[in-house]
Design an enzyme around this catalytic site. Structure first.
Site, PDB file in Angstrom:
ATOM      1  N   GLU A  99     121.359  65.697  43.258  1.00  0.00           N
ATOM      2  CA  GLU A  99     120.726  64.832  44.109  1.00  0.00           C
ATOM      3  C   GLU A  99     121.825  63.766  44.285  1.00  0.00           C
ATOM      4  O   GLU A  99     122.400  63.077  43.495  1.00  0.00           O
ATOM      5  CB  GLU A  99     119.374  64.180  43.907  1.00  0.00           C
ATOM      6  CG  GLU A  99     118.407  65.208  44.400  1.00  0.00           C
ATOM      7  CD  GLU A  99     116.936  64.351  43.915  1.00  0.00           C
ATOM      8  OE1 GLU A  99     116.837  63.350  44.010  1.00  0.00           O
ATOM      9  OE2 GLU A  99     116.208  65.072  43.490  1.00  0.00           O
ATOM     10  N   GLU A 113     114.243  64.478  37.096  1.00  0.00           N
ATOM     11  CA  GLU A 113     114.201  63.019  36.654  1.00  0.00           C
ATOM     12  C   GLU A 113     113.161  62.564  35.793  1.00  0.00           C
ATOM     13  O   GLU A 113     112.284  61.725  36.156  1.00  0.00           O
ATOM     14  CB  GLU A 113     114.052  62.159  38.021  1.00  0.00           C
ATOM     15  CG  GLU A 113     115.384  62.377  38.959  1.00  0.00           C
ATOM     16  CD  GLU A 113     115.396  61.330  39.902  1.00  0.00           C
ATOM     17  OE1 GLU A 113     114.565  60.815  40.203  1.00  0.00           O
ATOM     18  OE2 GLU A 113     116.512  61.313  40.950  1.00  0.00           O
TER      19      GLU A 113
HETATM   20  C1  FCB Z   1     114.969  60.724  43.635  1.00  0.00           C
HETATM   21  C2  FCB Z   1     113.736  61.581  43.853  1.00  0.00           C
HETATM   22  C3  FCB Z   1     113.478  62.448  44.875  1.00  0.00           C
HETATM   23  C4  FCB Z   1     113.588  61.569  46.042  1.00  0.00           C
HETATM   24  C5  FCB Z   1     114.947  60.671  46.037  1.00  0.00           C
HETATM   25  C6  FCB Z   1     115.139  59.817  47.290  1.00  0.00           C
HETATM   26  O1  FCB Z   1     114.925  60.073  42.789  1.00  0.00           O
HETATM   27  O2  FCB Z   1     114.228  62.896  42.758  1.00  0.00           O
HETATM   28  O3  FCB Z   1     112.305  63.206  45.122  1.00  0.00           O
HETATM   29  O4  FCB Z   1     112.763  60.469  46.043  1.00  0.00           O
HETATM   30  O5  FCB Z   1     115.010  60.122  44.769  1.00  0.00           O
END
Ligand code: FCB
Length: 481
Positions: free
Chosen positions: A390, A201
């Site tokens: 994610e 990210e």
């Molecule tokens: C994302 C991050 C991860 C975690 C989640 C909830 O943006 O990559 O590390 O904090 O959010």
């Protein structure tokens, strides 16, 4: 205040919330009948969890590790809402074997984790720390022994503090530092690890850390942000090239935090803000990697990056990634005039909006958002494959007699997965889905309060308890075996 809200306050609008109804007491969360199964995703679809070094490892100063910007930041008063830090976190440094047993017991076969740069190169560059390198050998071996694929992220936000002291990502030398680090790590694990991601990210760590100062290293302003963005984009592509050179048969990606952007009322009034928000959140880093340059026309302040761009740079931003990691939690709704605060660096008041369900992070539950953002990313010509690297949610969890009935989390996963499947059925090449995350952990500036894990962690005893959502995944994925 959680991180999206802070960024939004700085930029655009915000949300107000109402909470979703609970399941009746005693009702088994997975009694609900689903109209899809894990088999619908196909035989080669990868299922796993994602994690990050600083959020789980602990052992912050053991075996030769030096401080990262997150060690420094979390130790400074006032930066972490709860006053906590990642010194111990989930103590994954010592408990990785048991934790990987838990992962395996959920019928998952991918463990995505990141390497702590300051553990393997305490001086940022130069002499490697063998004990640090050995730790990741042990983690990787433990994965392989269990039939779990290690998926490695090179950088999940924890720059060595020694490099930040020299300007960090704002310093163009960061390209050389990162290249040296990437060379070391990819050469060290090339025979065992085939799946790699360069960054986690970039839009999040550059904006939160260098524009609004909510995350480490806590810097504010476009003068920090713009050079950071350019150097990170150069490293994004360079990292890909280094992996390609050093690892035979590598599967190379990088990950993006991305959220579908909607306008609050009308396209005409709010559209310009939405476009700029879309640039910051979704377009900036992926378009650089695809060789499309920077979207200056859609966000004129980016013109100021010119100052940092050297001859040949634009061509070097491009790398042919094998997959793009989409990380999605929510959507963003923006209203007009958002750009005024962006330009002047002023805050504006949040706009109240009726949102049916939000997570503990204050993020709206909006399952269709993952479908929309997958489609948006898949529409780029150069995106060959998408992996959801994610997706997940934090809700307050109660541990009662060793059990956690987290029905809201199960509901969230089921609804989001259905939307991932919808995109897949429409022909998008989606290769996997990784839940955020295995263990409750250190959620950056929010501390340990938001619990995102499938596994509940009692931080006093470091004991683990499978939540109902973990049991649900175990059952959902059982067919795959
Ligand atoms: C994302 C991050 C991860 C975690 C989640 C909830 O943006 O990559 O590390 O904090 O959010």
């Amino acid at each position: 205040m959680e991180r999206r809200k802070v960024l939004r306050l700085f930029l655009v609008s915000s949300v107000a919330a109402m909470v979703a109804p609970k399941l009746a007491f005693g009702q088994k969360p997975f009694d609900q009948k689903l109209d899809f199964s894990s088999l619908d995703f196909g035989p080669d679809f990868k299922w796993g969890v994602a994690t990050a070094a600083y959020q789980i490892e602990g052992a912050h100063n053991l075996d030769g590790k030096s401080a990262s910007i997150w060690d420094t930041f979390s130790h400074e008063k006032g930066n972490i809402k709860t006053g906590e830090n990642g010194d111990i976190a989930c103590d994954f440094y010592h408990s990785y074997e048991k934790d990987l047993d838990l992962l395996k017991s959920l019928n998952m076969t991918v463990f995505r984790f990141s390497i702590s740069w300051s553990r393997v190169l305490p001086n940022g560059v130069g002499l490697p720390n063998q004990k640090g390198l050995d730790f990741y050998h042990r983690v990787i071996d433990a994965c392989l022994e269990r039939g779990i694929e290690p998926w490695v992220t090179l950088y999940h936000w924890d720059l060595p503090q020694v490099l930040q002291d020299k300007g960090g990502w704002m310093n163009r030398e960061s390209v050389a530092w990162f290249s040296e680090y990437a060379e070391l790590v990819t050469k060290t694990y090339a025979l065992k690890v085939k799946n790699w991601m360069v960054f986690n990210e970039p839009s999040a760590f550059t904006a939160l850390g260098y524009l609004i100062g909510y995350h480490a290293p806590g810097l504010k302003g476009f003068k920090n942000y713009l050079p950071t963005v350019h150097h990170v984009c150069l490293c994004q592509a360079e990292g890909g090239r280094i992996i390609r050179r050093n690892v035979d048969d590598a599967n190379i990606g990088t990950t993006f935090s991305c959220s579908h952007v909607d306008v609050l009322k009308s396209e005409k009034r709010d559209g310009k803000s939405a476009e700029r928000w879309d640039v910051l959140l979704n377009r900036l880093f992926v378009e650089a990697a695809l060789g499309l340059g920077y979207p200056i026309d859609s966000f004129p302040i980016l013109k100021k990056m010119q100052k940092y761009i050297q001859p040949g740079d634009i061509a070097n931003l491009k790398f042919d990634f094998d997959f793009i990691g989409v990380q999605n939690y929510t959507r963003e709704v923006v209203k007009g005039m958002g750009i005024i605060p962006v330009m002047k660096g002023l805050e504006i008041k949040p706009v109240k909006r009726n949102v049916e369900e939000v997570t503990e992070m204050g993020w709206e539950v909006y399952p269709e958002g993952i479908y929309k953002i997958i489609k948006q990313f898949a529409a780029y010509e150069g995106v060959k494959k998408i992996i959801v690297t994610e997706n997940g949610c934090a809700f307050p969890d109660d541990l009662v007699n060793g059990q956690v009935h987290d029905s809201k989390r199960i509901d969230y996963y089921q609804r989001y997965l259905k939307q991932v499947l919808r995109a897949k059925k429409e022909g998008v090449n989606i290769g996997g889905y990784f839940s955020w995350t295995l263990l409750d952990n250190f959620e950056w500036s929010e501390g340990y309060k938001p619990r995102f894990g499938l596994v509940y962690v009692d931080f006093k005893t470091q004991k683990r308890y499978l939540k109902d959502s973990a049991l649900w995944f175990r059952e959902f994925l059982a067919d795959k075996k």
